[in-house]
Design an enzyme around this catalytic site. Sequence first.
Site, mmCIF file in Angstrom:
data_model
loop_
_atom_site.group_PDB
_atom_site.id
_atom_site.type_symbol
_atom_site.label_atom_id
_atom_site.label_comp_id
_atom_site.label_asym_id
_atom_site.label_seq_id
_atom_site.Cartn_x
_atom_site.Cartn_y
_atom_site.Cartn_z
ATOM 1 N N GLU A 1 40.385 53.912 37.366
ATOM 2 C CA GLU A 1 41.433 52.973 37.084
ATOM 3 C C GLU A 1 42.245 53.809 35.707
ATOM 4 O O GLU A 1 43.048 52.734 35.512
ATOM 5 C CB GLU A 1 41.159 52.084 36.822
ATOM 6 C CG GLU A 1 41.136 51.512 38.347
ATOM 7 C CD GLU A 1 41.397 51.684 39.840
ATOM 8 O OE1 GLU A 1 42.510 52.757 39.930
ATOM 9 O OE2 GLU A 1 40.727 51.627 40.873
ATOM 10 N N HIS B 1 41.150 43.892 34.644
ATOM 11 C CA HIS B 1 41.083 44.433 36.164
ATOM 12 C C HIS B 1 39.449 44.171 37.016
ATOM 13 O O HIS B 1 38.452 43.772 35.904
ATOM 14 C CB HIS B 1 41.322 45.607 36.222
ATOM 15 C CG HIS B 1 40.696 46.245 38.475
ATOM 16 N ND1 HIS B 1 40.763 45.296 39.296
ATOM 17 C CD2 HIS B 1 39.438 47.184 38.454
ATOM 18 C CE1 HIS B 1 40.567 45.799 40.429
ATOM 19 N NE2 HIS B 1 39.648 47.005 40.102
ATOM 20 N N HIS C 1 36.886 42.176 40.715
ATOM 21 C CA HIS C 1 36.670 42.623 41.854
ATOM 22 C C HIS C 1 36.473 40.934 42.286
ATOM 23 O O HIS C 1 35.218 41.027 43.056
ATOM 24 C CB HIS C 1 35.896 43.178 42.525
ATOM 25 C CG HIS C 1 36.323 44.820 42.324
ATOM 26 N ND1 HIS C 1 35.624 45.829 42.032
ATOM 27 C CD2 HIS C 1 37.615 45.469 41.753
ATOM 28 C CE1 HIS C 1 35.736 47.376 41.783
ATOM 29 N NE2 HIS C 1 37.266 47.047 41.564
ATOM 30 N N TYR D 1 51.814 24.320 40.815
ATOM 31 C CA TYR D 1 52.807 25.031 40.148
ATOM 32 C C TYR D 1 52.082 25.383 38.896
ATOM 33 O O TYR D 1 52.843 26.005 38.704
ATOM 34 C CB TYR D 1 53.183 23.314 39.664
ATOM 35 C CG TYR D 1 52.111 22.726 38.643
ATOM 36 C CD1 TYR D 1 51.126 21.784 39.090
ATOM 37 C CD2 TYR D 1 51.969 23.101 37.375
ATOM 38 C CE1 TYR D 1 49.925 21.510 38.151
ATOM 39 C CE2 TYR D 1 51.285 22.167 35.897
ATOM 40 C CZ TYR D 1 50.033 21.992 36.370
ATOM 41 O OH TYR D 1 49.047 21.552 35.497
ATOM 42 N N HIS E 1 40.976 45.293 47.441
ATOM 43 C CA HIS E 1 40.036 45.923 46.309
ATOM 44 C C HIS E 1 40.193 44.753 45.031
ATOM 45 O O HIS E 1 38.921 44.326 44.983
ATOM 46 C CB HIS E 1 41.648 47.072 45.742
ATOM 47 C CG HIS E 1 41.054 47.967 44.375
ATOM 48 N ND1 HIS E 1 41.652 48.671 44.391
ATOM 49 C CD2 HIS E 1 40.208 46.945 43.607
ATOM 50 C CE1 HIS E 1 39.972 49.565 43.063
ATOM 51 N NE2 HIS E 1 40.274 48.618 42.705
ATOM 52 N N TYR F 1 56.804 23.590 26.611
ATOM 53 C CA TYR F 1 55.290 23.580 25.989
ATOM 54 C C TYR F 1 55.067 24.522 25.467
ATOM 55 O O TYR F 1 53.842 25.345 25.202
ATOM 56 C CB TYR F 1 54.263 23.386 26.919
ATOM 57 C CG TYR F 1 54.541 21.951 28.083
ATOM 58 C CD1 TYR F 1 53.866 20.933 26.975
ATOM 59 C CD2 TYR F 1 55.277 21.279 28.567
ATOM 60 C CE1 TYR F 1 53.204 19.629 27.355
ATOM 61 C CE2 TYR F 1 55.319 19.816 29.369
ATOM 62 C CZ TYR F 1 54.341 18.750 28.375
ATOM 63 O OH TYR F 1 54.370 18.483 28.804
HETATM 64 P P1 13P Z 1 35.768 52.556 36.883
HETATM 65 O O1 13P Z 1 33.702 51.792 36.633
HETATM 66 O O2 13P Z 1 35.317 53.682 36.824
HETATM 67 O O3 13P Z 1 36.280 51.391 36.206
HETATM 68 O O4 13P Z 1 35.387 51.539 38.066
HETATM 69 C C1 13P Z 1 35.510 49.917 38.599
HETATM 70 C C2 13P Z 1 36.569 49.409 39.729
HETATM 71 O O5 13P Z 1 36.770 49.032 39.672
HETATM 72 C C3 13P Z 1 37.352 50.378 40.289
HETATM 73 O O6 13P Z 1 38.534 50.305 41.064
#
Ligand code: 13P
Length: 220
Positions: free
Chosen positions: A78, A97, A99, A118, A160, A214
């Site tokens: 990515e 990132h 999942h 909120y 994803h 805040y």
């Molecule tokens: P990488 O191990 O290449 O970072 O891929 C993991 C992933 O979640 C791709 O979306």
Amino acid sequence: MTAVSSRHLAFRREIIATCRQLGALGLNQGTSGNVSVRVADGFLLTPTSLDYEAMKPADIVHVRADGTCVGARRPSSELPFHRAIMDARPDVRAIIHTHSTHATAVSCLRRGIPALHYLVALFGGADIRCARYATFGTDALSRNLVRALAGRRAALLANHGLVVVGDNLAHALSLTVEAEQLARLCLATLATGVKPAVLGPAEMARVAKRFRAYGYRPVP
Ligand code: 13P
């Protein structure tokens, strides 16, 4: 560790600690997801397909401002979207990132997370958008994601997962936990089958104003 890979050692260690925390929190597993942090010359990024438990500081890849990658490992698949966000958003210093289950489940509905709560305002507006689907690692995915992230600190990736951006890794991690919780709330609400009440723009603007009072920094 070579002289090159010992540069930014504290950041490399913090990236690995963050990846392991994501695992411990149940937000990622195995080698899924990736993490980056901005440094003076470009950014540091997790390598592709390496278990976080086995990851060492020298495995983290330095993506220099000129686009070249320095390190023994191949960068995350990515890399295109980490680079696109770092380029488009000078305010962003860290990217996570995942999942994570609930955020990914909402992304499979190809809808964002509306202002059911909120705390959605923590992410910069009245929703967390869902980026249009594109294959992982592609420039199309990067474009869709940068668009969905405009004025926001998180976006879902259709079918994803979740991408969160922050001022530093601790900030991005706490927002990742919050986004996953908001996705869980969204699914629980949808599961009732009753049409939920969504907080309107005027109320969300009031919430954002109170957040600023805040000390929360608005998204530029
Ligand atoms: P990488 O191990 O290449 O970072 O891929 C993991 C992933 O979640 C791709 O979306």
